[in-house]
Design an enzyme around this catalytic site. Structure first.
Site, PDB file in Angstrom:
ATOM      1  CG  ASP A   1     -12.697  -1.749  -1.272  1.00  0.00           C
ATOM      2  OD1 ASP A   1     -12.178  -2.870  -1.454  1.00  0.00           O
ATOM      3  OD2 ASP A   1     -12.243  -0.708  -1.764  1.00  0.00           O
TER       4      ASP A   1
ATOM      5  CG  ASP B   1      -1.977  -1.068   1.180  1.00  0.00           C
ATOM      6  OD1 ASP B   1      -1.998  -1.840   0.203  1.00  0.00           O
ATOM      7  OD2 ASP B   1      -2.797  -1.136   2.117  1.00  0.00           O
TER       8      ASP B   1
END
Length: 240
Positions: free
Chosen positions: A129, A8
């Site tokens: 998500d 990330d």
């Protein structure tokens, strides 16, 4: 199943967030390319990259870091975060990414996902998500009134390569993935599903594998950096 180590990216560094909160960040490596190489050298067959700044900005922000990773490794990589138009998809795939992940735009403009999947077969994934089973967008800042399953079913015949299903409440929290919801989604659609969010131990990987659901793989981040999961062991477990 495939182990997808998560890299990330925030402000050019390799980080992890706690439950998707940009102000709850831990920096694990300020050299993402070196981190990518370490994962590849440990036996990982894929990399999962996220441009966190890009997810909020709606356009690529950490391009230099991503390009550095692509130059450093030969294993395929998938990238999500801020990819919201055909020009950006085309540019990233042209730079050597194996797969782009479309998240917010899958909700806002599903026709674009279908167009991209047709134009770039096998190279477009959808990132779903969910918070409490409902889809969240704009870097998880906004929760919609659509369920993860309803969104997934929109792309059933579109040629999407994979669905990355993330349970936001588990992400970065080291509390284990939502095995039941992930397995249920994988059984409900024909698109390969990748589990994400909370995968924090070898037992979690075993639990995902033991569901018998047709899961393509699992993404893990913090546990790999903390050493809670040994990368070669995890690769072997999922491959076996």
């Amino acid at each position: 199943m495939i182990l997808y180590p998560a890299i990330d990216l925030k402000d050019g560094a390799c980080v992890r967030l706690y439950k998707g909160e940009m102000d709850q960040v831990t920096v694990f490596n300020d050299d993402p390319a070196a981190q990518a190489k370490a994962f590849a050298d440990a036996g990982c067959e894929w990399l999962h990259l996220v441009d966190l700044n890009g997810a909020f900005a709606g356009a690529p922000v950490n391009a230099a870091a991503v390009e550095g990773i692509l130059a450093a490794v030969s294993v395929p990589a998938q990238l999500g975060g801020g990819i919201r138009d055909m020009a950006t998809i085309d540019a990233w795939l042209g730079k050597g990414l194996a797969r782009v992940i479309l998240g917010t735009v899958a909700v806002r403009n599903p026709a674009l996902v279908k167009e991209a999947a047709k134009a770039f077969p096998g190279q477009v994934a959808v990132g779903i998500d969910a918070r409490g089973g409902m889809v969240a967008v704009e870097g998880w800042a906004e929760t919609t009134d659509m369920t993860a399953l309803d969104l997934a079913r929109q792309f059933e015949d579109a040629g999407v390569a994979a669905i990355i299903y993330t349970d936001i409440d588990r992400d970065g929290a080291m509390q284990g993935p939502n095995v039941e919801a992930t397995a249920a989604l994988a059984r409900a659609v024909s698109i390969p599903v990748i589990a994400s969010g909370g995968v924090s131990s070898m037992a979690d990987l075993q639990a995902l594998k033991d569901t018998g659901a047709p899961l393509n793989g699992a993404i893990s981040g913090r546990a790999l950096y903390d050493g809670a999961i040994n990368v070669p062991d995890a690769v072997a477990l999922l491959r076996g």
